[in-house]
Design an enzyme around this catalytic site. Structure first.
Site, mmCIF file in Angstrom:
data_model
loop_
_atom_site.group_PDB
_atom_site.id
_atom_site.type_symbol
_atom_site.label_atom_id
_atom_site.label_comp_id
_atom_site.label_asym_id
_atom_site.label_seq_id
_atom_site.Cartn_x
_atom_site.Cartn_y
_atom_site.Cartn_z
ATOM 1 N N HIS A 261 32.348 39.633 39.295
ATOM 2 C CA HIS A 261 31.196 40.256 38.652
ATOM 3 C C HIS A 261 30.331 40.901 39.713
ATOM 4 C CE1 HIS A 261 27.667 40.805 36.110
ATOM 5 N NE2 HIS A 261 28.510 40.699 35.103
ATOM 6 N N ASP A 314 34.220 37.473 29.944
ATOM 7 C CA ASP A 314 35.388 37.955 29.210
ATOM 8 C C ASP A 314 36.601 37.043 29.316
ATOM 9 O OD1 ASP A 314 34.435 40.206 27.993
ATOM 10 O OD2 ASP A 314 34.781 41.491 29.716
HETATM 11 N N1 CMC Z 1 40.644 39.772 41.034
HETATM 12 C C1 CMC Z 1 40.919 39.877 42.355
HETATM 13 N N2 CMC Z 1 40.075 40.394 43.266
HETATM 14 C C2 CMC Z 1 38.880 40.796 42.829
HETATM 15 C C3 CMC Z 1 38.506 40.703 41.483
HETATM 16 C C4 CMC Z 1 39.435 40.165 40.582
HETATM 17 N N3 CMC Z 1 39.162 40.076 39.271
HETATM 18 N N4 CMC Z 1 37.264 41.193 41.340
HETATM 19 C C5 CMC Z 1 36.859 41.580 42.551
HETATM 20 N N5 CMC Z 1 37.845 41.349 43.457
HETATM 21 C C6 CMC Z 1 37.798 41.650 44.879
HETATM 22 C C7 CMC Z 1 38.060 43.138 45.100
HETATM 23 O O1 CMC Z 1 39.432 43.410 45.229
HETATM 24 C C8 CMC Z 1 37.281 43.393 46.360
HETATM 25 O O2 CMC Z 1 38.056 42.942 47.437
HETATM 26 P P1 CMC Z 1 38.011 43.699 48.860
HETATM 27 O O3 CMC Z 1 36.611 43.549 49.328
HETATM 28 O O4 CMC Z 1 39.024 42.979 49.672
HETATM 29 O O5 CMC Z 1 38.376 45.138 48.564
HETATM 30 C C9 CMC Z 1 36.074 42.450 46.243
HETATM 31 O O6 CMC Z 1 36.478 41.405 45.352
HETATM 32 C C10 CMC Z 1 34.850 43.135 45.672
HETATM 33 O O7 CMC Z 1 35.234 43.847 44.500
HETATM 34 P P2 CMC Z 1 34.446 45.093 43.953
HETATM 35 O O8 CMC Z 1 35.269 45.813 42.960
HETATM 36 O O9 CMC Z 1 33.898 45.865 45.094
HETATM 37 O O10 CMC Z 1 33.235 44.384 43.257
HETATM 38 P P3 CMC Z 1 32.408 44.973 42.108
HETATM 39 O O11 CMC Z 1 31.133 44.245 42.108
HETATM 40 O O12 CMC Z 1 32.334 46.450 42.164
HETATM 41 O O13 CMC Z 1 33.324 44.600 40.842
HETATM 42 C C11 CMC Z 1 34.126 43.928 38.760
HETATM 43 C C12 CMC Z 1 32.954 43.841 39.734
HETATM 44 C C13 CMC Z 1 33.744 43.170 37.482
HETATM 45 C C14 CMC Z 1 34.372 45.391 38.401
HETATM 46 C C15 CMC Z 1 35.385 43.331 39.396
HETATM 47 O O14 CMC Z 1 35.153 41.986 39.736
HETATM 48 C C16 CMC Z 1 36.612 43.444 38.512
HETATM 49 O O15 CMC Z 1 37.270 44.474 38.486
HETATM 50 N N6 CMC Z 1 36.949 42.363 37.719
HETATM 51 C C17 CMC Z 1 38.036 42.415 36.796
HETATM 52 C C18 CMC Z 1 37.594 43.088 35.510
HETATM 53 C C19 CMC Z 1 36.662 42.209 34.680
HETATM 54 O O16 CMC Z 1 36.908 41.025 34.508
HETATM 55 N N7 CMC Z 1 35.588 42.832 34.141
HETATM 56 C C20 CMC Z 1 34.636 42.157 33.279
HETATM 57 C C21 CMC Z 1 33.296 42.061 33.937
HETATM 58 S S1 CMC Z 1 32.218 40.884 33.076
HETATM 59 C C22 CMC Z 1 31.850 41.680 31.614
HETATM 60 C C23 CMC Z 1 30.837 42.738 31.781
HETATM 61 O O17 CMC Z 1 29.672 42.406 31.998
HETATM 62 O O18 CMC Z 1 31.216 43.919 31.663
#
Ligand code: CMC
Length: 378
Positions: A261, A314
């Protein structure tokens, strides 16, 4: 000349306004709506009461809640032409249908052009009540079934399940749906609320802003994760395969859906209330497999906790919807149904101290190119 500026990609960590809607403390996993802990609301409130709290800023008295509930119930029907729109686009994804139908509702809403707070609140209550009717009608129409008209006396959650399946739901199913609506109702500057605020910032009306919110919620990084989690659980198939599946996803550079998140560095507090619900529902339905598979996925993701990656809202929601008999491609729409009050509230906040939301992009492309007429280009 391009001056040196700091670029905040994804607006990560940027406060762009103030709010009294909700507060998220991502370090300790705390979520508050209008001053109240999400856990208290999940355990003791109802969707109607929480929607009132969000939209009107305080918990209602019994008389206030009864009046609000009556207004919601009375607002549930949608005009005939919206059923026709749904029929025309019935092959589209349910979120596309919801977005199109909400947009179509603007054509006859009596307050459509009135952006006063009173009119926006009236429209928000109407949209909150009408959105479940759209989602359920689409589900039935695409399955060749007649839409079920809204029930005049069932609660918001009961009525949604009733309109989907044409039978009154079991109390425990309705309670879980109700809790799910509470947990999804509001969540700060998430992408869809931000999109709704950007629309409102231009003085566009609530239907425009909610349409933008629905469009933005659709993506798998936001509302689409519950659907992806259920697909993952189906792919895993058996709890003993979970560890290997997760290892494979991570080693191939993928993301495990339902984890991570932007704000929470610990467990999403909303997930806690859905985890218990998922376990109980699985046991009640004699189908505990999904809870077990997802629990093993959570175990397999334990090492990622050190990086602040925990389950989000989720993760358990998808299995709950599945156990309620709801098909996967409706999952995001259910998130949207819960979120309409949050979008409305944030649009009202935006209007009450409006400012155009218009950040800057740092240009990094070429400069001073000479225009060459098309016939001279090689
Ligand atoms: N599985 C594996 N690695 C992850 C995941 C995951 N679900 N989420 C983040 N990471 C890693 C990502 O690969 C990155 O690693 P590195 O620094 O080595 O490149 C690091 O954590 C930071 O990720 P980010 O994408 O820069 O972080 P963000 O804050 O932009 O992303 C997120 C938040 C929700 C988009 C992301 O965690 C994600 O894609 N999760 C899976 C999709 C998901 O479950 N979404 C629902 C969110 S909750 C409902 C809502 O409020 O919408």
């Amino acid at each position: 000349m391009v001056t040196e500026v700091a670029v905040n990609r994804g607006l990560r960590g940027v406060y762009f306004d103030t709010t009294t809607a909700s507060m998220i403390d991502g370090d300790v996993g705390r979520l508050i709506y209008r001053g109240y802990e999400i856990g208290d609301l999940a355990l003791h409130s109802t969707a109607e009461e929480t929607f009132y709290l969000l939209l009107k800023g305080k918990l209602p008295t019994r008389a206030e809640l009864d009046a609000f509930d009556a207004e919601m119930k009375q607002s549930r029907p949608i005009p005939d032409y919206v059923y026709q729109v749904i029929r025309l686009v019935q092959k589209a994804h349910p979120m596309d249908v919801l977005r199109t139908a909400v947009s179509a509702l603007a054509a006859t809403d009596p307050d459509v052009d009135d952006n006063s707070l009173e009119a926006t609140l009236r429209k928000g209550i109407r949209l909150t009540a009408q959105a479940p009717t759209i989602v359920a009608a689409h589900y039935r129409i695409r399955n060749g079934l007649p839409p079920v008209p809204p029930h005049p006396s069932l609660s918001h959650a009961e009525n949604f399940l009733y309109m989907l399946f044409n039978q009154k739901p079991a109390p425990e199913d309705a309670k879980l749906m109700d809790t799910d609506f509470i947990l999804h109702a509001e969540h700060g500057a998430n992408a869809s609320a931000f999109a709704a605020r950007v629309a409102a910032g231009t003085a566009a009306d609530l239907h425009a802003a909610v349409t933008a919110g629905i469009a933005t919620l659709k993506g798998p990084m936001h509302g689409g994760a519950a659907e992806a989690v259920m697909k993952m659980a189906v792919d895993i198939g058996e709890e003993d395969h979970a560890q290997e599946y997760v290892r494979h996803v991570l080693e191939s550079g993928g993301r495990v859906m339902g984890f991570g998140h932007r704000v929470y560095r610990v467990e999403d507090p909303r997930a806690r209330y859905l985890r218990d619900g998922c376990r109980r529902l699985g046991e009640q339905k004699g189908d505990p497999k999904w809870f077990r598979i997802l629990s093993r996925v959570e175990d397999a993701m334990q090492p990622y906790r050190a990086r602040g990656i925990y389950v989000n809202v989720d993760f358990w929601a998808g299995a709950i919807y599945h156990l309620l008999g709801i098909p996967e491609d409706l999952f995001i729409s259910i998130f949207a149904l819960g979120r309409v009050p949050g979008w409305t509230l944030q649009v009202m906040e935006q209007y009450s101290n409006n400012i155009l939301i218009r950040p800057l992009l740092k240009y990094v492309g070429p400069m001073n190119l000479k225009y060459i007429p098309i016939e001279l280009r090689g």
